[in-house]
Write a protein that holds these residues in place. Structure first.
Motif, PDB file in Angstrom:
ATOM      1  N   VAL A   9       0.826  -1.220   0.000  1.00 47.83           N
ATOM      2  CA  VAL A   9       0.000   0.000   0.000  1.00 47.83           C
ATOM      3  C   VAL A   9       0.856   1.265   0.000  1.00 47.83           C
ATOM      4  CG1 VAL A   9      -1.894  -1.180   1.164  1.00 47.83           C
ATOM      5  CG2 VAL A   9      -0.220   0.089   2.529  1.00 47.83           C
ATOM      6  N   GLY A  10       2.165   1.107  -0.207  1.00 47.66           N
ATOM      7  CA  GLY A  10       3.052   2.259  -0.329  1.00 47.66           C
ATOM      8  C   GLY A  10       3.403   2.937   0.975  1.00 47.66           C
ATOM      9  N   LEU A  11       3.428   2.173   2.075  1.00 45.56           N
ATOM     10  CA  LEU A  11       3.697   2.793   3.379  1.00 45.56           C
ATOM     11  C   LEU A  11       4.836   2.119   4.145  1.00 45.56           C
ATOM     12  CD1 LEU A  11       0.091   3.467   4.752  1.00 45.56           C
ATOM     13  CD2 LEU A  11       1.743   5.156   3.944  1.00 45.56           C
ATOM     14  N   LYS A  12       5.648   1.361   3.464  1.00 47.47           N
ATOM     15  CA  LYS A  12       6.717   0.650   4.167  1.00 47.47           C
ATOM     16  C   LYS A  12       7.656   1.608   4.882  1.00 47.47           C
ATOM     17  CE  LYS A  12      10.250  -2.932   3.468  1.00 47.47           C
ATOM     18  NZ  LYS A  12      10.892  -3.832   2.483  1.00 47.47           N
ATOM     19  N   GLU A  13       7.934   2.756   4.255  1.00 40.42           N
ATOM     20  CA  GLU A  13       8.863   3.719   4.857  1.00 40.42           C
ATOM     21  C   GLU A  13       8.266   4.402   6.080  1.00 40.42           C
ATOM     22  OE1 GLU A  13      11.951   3.840   3.807  1.00 40.42           O
ATOM     23  OE2 GLU A  13      11.369   2.310   2.340  1.00 40.42           O
ATOM     24  N   ALA A  14       6.940   4.292   6.258  1.00 42.45           N
ATOM     25  CA  ALA A  14       6.268   4.942   7.391  1.00 42.45           C
ATOM     26  C   ALA A  14       5.948   3.953   8.513  1.00 42.45           C
ATOM     27  CB  ALA A  14       4.983   5.615   6.920  1.00 42.45           C
ATOM     28  N   ALA A  15       6.548   2.774   8.473  1.00 38.70           N
ATOM     29  CA  ALA A  15       6.182   1.694   9.399  1.00 38.70           C
ATOM     30  C   ALA A  15       6.299   2.081  10.869  1.00 38.70           C
ATOM     31  CB  ALA A  15       7.038   0.459   9.117  1.00 38.70           C
ATOM     32  N   TYR A  16       7.251   2.935  11.208  1.00 42.38           N
ATOM     33  CA  TYR A  16       7.476   3.268  12.619  1.00 42.38           C
ATOM     34  C   TYR A  16       6.909   4.633  13.003  1.00 42.38           C
ATOM     35  CZ  TYR A  16      10.372  -0.866  12.480  1.00 42.38           C
ATOM     36  OH  TYR A  16      10.800  -2.157  12.331  1.00 42.38           O
ATOM     37  N   ARG A  17       6.119   5.195  12.122  1.00 41.61           N
ATOM     38  CA  ARG A  17       5.440   6.448  12.442  1.00 41.61           C
ATOM     39  C   ARG A  17       4.114   6.156  13.133  1.00 41.61           C
ATOM     40  NH1 ARG A  17       5.824   9.739   6.838  1.00 41.61           N
ATOM     41  NH2 ARG A  17       4.622  11.280   8.020  1.00 41.61           N
ATOM     42  N   TYR A  18       3.568   7.188  13.790  1.00 41.84           N
ATOM     43  CA  TYR A  18       2.318   7.043  14.518  1.00 41.84           C
ATOM     44  C   TYR A  18       1.178   7.687  13.722  1.00 41.84           C
ATOM     45  CZ  TYR A  18       4.860   5.244  18.511  1.00 41.84           C
ATOM     46  OH  TYR A  18       5.625   4.454  19.327  1.00 41.84           O
ATOM     47  N   PRO A  19      -0.079   7.272  13.977  1.00 43.58           N
ATOM     48  CA  PRO A  19      -1.202   7.798  13.200  1.00 43.58           C
ATOM     49  C   PRO A  19      -1.257   9.319  13.136  1.00 43.58           C
ATOM     50  CG  PRO A  19      -1.929   5.933  14.494  1.00 43.58           C
ATOM     51  CD  PRO A  19      -0.513   6.196  14.905  1.00 43.58           C
ATOM     52  N   SER A  20      -0.882  10.002  14.230  1.00 37.77           N
ATOM     53  CA  SER A  20      -0.924  11.466  14.244  1.00 37.77           C
ATOM     54  C   SER A  20       0.080  12.085  13.279  1.00 37.77           C
ATOM     55  CB  SER A  20      -0.660  11.989  15.659  1.00 37.77           C
ATOM     56  OG  SER A  20       0.627  11.587  16.107  1.00 37.77           O
ATOM     57  N   GLU A  21       1.033  11.276  12.835  1.00 32.99           N
ATOM     58  CA  GLU A  21       2.052  11.767  11.908  1.00 32.99           C
ATOM     59  C   GLU A  21       1.699  11.477  10.454  1.00 32.99           C
ATOM     60  OE1 GLU A  21       6.153  11.267  14.332  1.00 32.99           O
ATOM     61  OE2 GLU A  21       5.109   9.370  13.954  1.00 32.99           O
ATOM     62  N   LEU A  22       0.532  10.922  10.229  1.00 31.10           N
ATOM     63  CA  LEU A  22       0.126  10.530   8.882  1.00 31.10           C
ATOM     64  C   LEU A  22      -0.976  11.444   8.356  1.00 31.10           C
ATOM     65  CD1 LEU A  22      -0.177   6.665   9.444  1.00 31.10           C
ATOM     66  CD2 LEU A  22       1.826   7.929   8.634  1.00 31.10           C
ATOM     67  N   SER A  23      -1.008  11.629   7.055  1.00 30.89           N
ATOM     68  CA  SER A  23      -2.101  12.367   6.421  1.00 30.89           C
ATOM     69  C   SER A  23      -3.356  11.499   6.395  1.00 30.89           C
ATOM     70  CB  SER A  23      -1.714  12.755   4.995  1.00 30.89           C
ATOM     71  OG  SER A  23      -1.614  11.594   4.176  1.00 30.89           O
ATOM     72  N   GLY A  24      -4.501  12.114   6.040  1.00 31.16           N
ATOM     73  CA  GLY A  24      -5.745  11.357   5.970  1.00 31.16           C
ATOM     74  C   GLY A  24      -5.658  10.205   4.988  1.00 31.16           C
ATOM     75  N   GLY A  25      -5.060  10.470   3.823  1.00 26.31           N
ATOM     76  CA  GLY A  25      -4.920   9.417   2.824  1.00 26.31           C
ATOM     77  C   GLY A  25      -4.021   8.289   3.290  1.00 26.31           C
ATOM     78  N   MET A  26      -2.963   8.638   4.019  1.00 23.80           N
ATOM     79  CA  MET A  26      -2.057   7.611   4.535  1.00 23.80           C
ATOM     80  C   MET A  26      -2.746   6.765   5.601  1.00 23.80           C
ATOM     81  SD  MET A  26       1.443   9.898   4.729  1.00 23.80           S
ATOM     82  CE  MET A  26       2.557   8.584   5.247  1.00 23.80           C
ATOM     83  N   ARG A  27      -3.577   7.396   6.427  1.00 25.08           N
ATOM     84  CA  ARG A  27      -4.302   6.629   7.447  1.00 25.08           C
ATOM     85  C   ARG A  27      -5.288   5.658   6.795  1.00 25.08           C
ATOM     86  NH1 ARG A  27      -4.136  11.599  10.242  1.00 25.08           N
ATOM     87  NH2 ARG A  27      -6.240  12.156   9.547  1.00 25.08           N
ATOM     88  N   LYS A  28      -5.911   6.096   5.693  1.00 25.72           N
ATOM     89  CA  LYS A  28      -6.810   5.187   4.966  1.00 25.72           C
ATOM     90  C   LYS A  28      -6.032   3.986   4.440  1.00 25.72           C
ATOM     91  CE  LYS A  28     -10.786   7.723   4.378  1.00 25.72           C
ATOM     92  NZ  LYS A  28     -12.177   7.301   4.472  1.00 25.72           N
ATOM     93  N   ARG A  29      -4.871   4.241   3.857  1.00 21.51           N
ATOM     94  CA  ARG A  29      -4.062   3.142   3.321  1.00 21.51           C
ATOM     95  C   ARG A  29      -3.561   2.233   4.436  1.00 21.51           C
ATOM     96  NH1 ARG A  29       0.612   5.397   0.213  1.00 21.51           N
ATOM     97  NH2 ARG A  29       0.107   7.458   1.012  1.00 21.51           N
ATOM     98  N   ALA A  30      -3.249   2.837   5.588  1.00 21.78           N
ATOM     99  CA  ALA A  30      -2.813   2.041   6.734  1.00 21.78           C
ATOM    100  C   ALA A  30      -3.952   1.149   7.221  1.00 21.78           C
ATOM    101  CB  ALA A  30      -2.344   2.958   7.860  1.00 21.78           C
ATOM    102  N   GLY A  31      -5.172   1.706   7.245  1.00 18.71           N
ATOM    103  CA  GLY A  31      -6.333   0.906   7.622  1.00 18.71           C
ATOM    104  C   GLY A  31      -6.568  -0.235   6.655  1.00 18.71           C
ATOM    105  N   LEU A  32      -6.315   0.029   5.366  1.00 18.23           N
ATOM    106  CA  LEU A  32      -6.448  -1.022   4.358  1.00 18.23           C
ATOM    107  C   LEU A  32      -5.414  -2.119   4.581  1.00 18.23           C
ATOM    108  CD1 LEU A  32      -7.675  -2.196   1.811  1.00 18.23           C
ATOM    109  CD2 LEU A  32      -6.217  -0.679   0.463  1.00 18.23           C
ATOM    110  N   ALA A  33      -4.192  -1.721   4.910  1.00 13.69           N
ATOM    111  CA  ALA A  33      -3.139  -2.713   5.176  1.00 13.69           C
ATOM    112  C   ALA A  33      -3.542  -3.627   6.327  1.00 13.69           C
ATOM    113  CB  ALA A  33      -1.820  -2.005   5.485  1.00 13.69           C
ATOM    114  N   ARG A  34      -4.091  -3.044   7.376  1.00 16.73           N
ATOM    115  CA  ARG A  34      -4.520  -3.864   8.514  1.00 16.73           C
ATOM    116  C   ARG A  34      -5.685  -4.774   8.122  1.00 16.73           C
ATOM    117  NH1 ARG A  34      -6.448  -0.761  13.732  1.00 16.73           N
ATOM    118  NH2 ARG A  34      -8.225  -0.388  12.342  1.00 16.73           N
TER     119      ARG A  34
END
Length: 274
Positions: free
Chosen positions: A133-158
């Motif tokens: 989902v294009g978020l491997k580089e953000a693996a150790y970041r926290y949700p508050s550090e992510l944009s809305g689109g990134m949080r959606k993609r993170a939710g999809l990954a889960r």
């Protein structure tokens, strides 16, 4: 029957459901085909969110039934349904990430909860899914550090970390700008391509997204299935309600023209220069 040996569809038969004394879904009959993306559409309050809650076991069925992979869910014990629900993937509107956990730990939760895999295997699986989902580089970041689109993609990954046969999306493009929405749609198509047996149910009001990704349509009106069929048949339908529904959606999606008030603008310019 081994449920994991076949793709999962959903059959709805005379289904009624709602909240206490209020019936929202009213003797609905519909079919959500396996291995396809079905968009559930309808006006606000029509029952599409209630239908999703029924599928997830969040509200009880009042009458009728629905089956998943030919298994009558209304006849399952609570324990058996919880076991089956482990194989559901769900993407909530805001991603529903835990703020105290890193992205890696958020995505790892289903595997930690339901398997006895080693930490190393789980980490490897999570990083591979985040890469998808294009978020491997953000693996150790926290949700508050992510944009809305990134949080959606993170939710999809889960949602897909367990490779679920049944995947539910609740307004995946809600709150996203047009470019990010298109990227999210492409990601949904990529997921469908990667996981051939996956059946996807998309709750949405975004007709642009529907036109890009959906195979089938379930249009809910006043708690019943007003239309249930292919996207092509839906878009070409001569049904008055469907035609009006599509026209209203197009009007809603049109850009608004800003009012032209030269007197106000002139007065404000004078005030700024004073």
């Amino acid at each position: 029957m081994d449920l994991l040996q076949k793709a999962w569809d959903i059959k709805i038969e005379n289904l009624s459901a709602g909240y206490k004394d209020k019936t929202v879904i009213k003797s609905m009959n519909a079919h959500i085909p396996a291995q396809q993306i079905t968009a559930v559409l309808g006006e606000s309050g029509c029952g599409k969110t209630t239908l999703l809650k029924v599928f997830l076991g969040l509200i009880p069925v009042q009458s009728g039934k629905f089956s998943i992979a030919d298994t009558d869910i209304t006849q399952l014990s609570e324990k058996s349904f919880r076991f089956m629900r482990r194989r559901f993937g769900v993407l909530f509107q805001d991603g529903a990430l835990l703020s105290s956990l890193s992205l890696l730990d958020n995505v790892a939760l289903p595997l930690k909860e339901h398997t006895k895999l080693s930490q190393s295997i789980i980490k490897k699986a999570v990083l591979e899914t985040l890469d998808l989902v294009g978020l491997k580089e953000a693996a150790y970041r926290y949700p508050s550090e992510l944009s809305g689109g990134m949080r959606k993609r993170a939710g999809l990954a889960r949602a897909i970390i367990t490779e679920p046969p049944l995947l539910f999306y609740d307004e995946p493009t809600s709150g996203l700008d047009p470019i990010t929405s298109m990227r999210m749609d492409q990601l949904l198509l990529d997921m469908q391509s990667c996981y051939k047996n996956m059946t996807t149910v998309l709750i949405t009001h975004d007709m642009n997204s529907v036109k890009r990704v959906a195979d089938y349509i379930l249009l809910v009106k006043d708690g019943i299935a007003h239309f249930n069929g292919t996207k092509e048949d839906f878009l070409n339908s001569s049904d008055p309600y469907i035609k009006d529904f599509l026209e209203q959606q197009e009007k809603h999606e049109q850009k608004h023209t800003l009012p032209d008030n030269p007197e106000v603008r002139k007065a404000l310019d004078a005030w700024l220069q004073s």
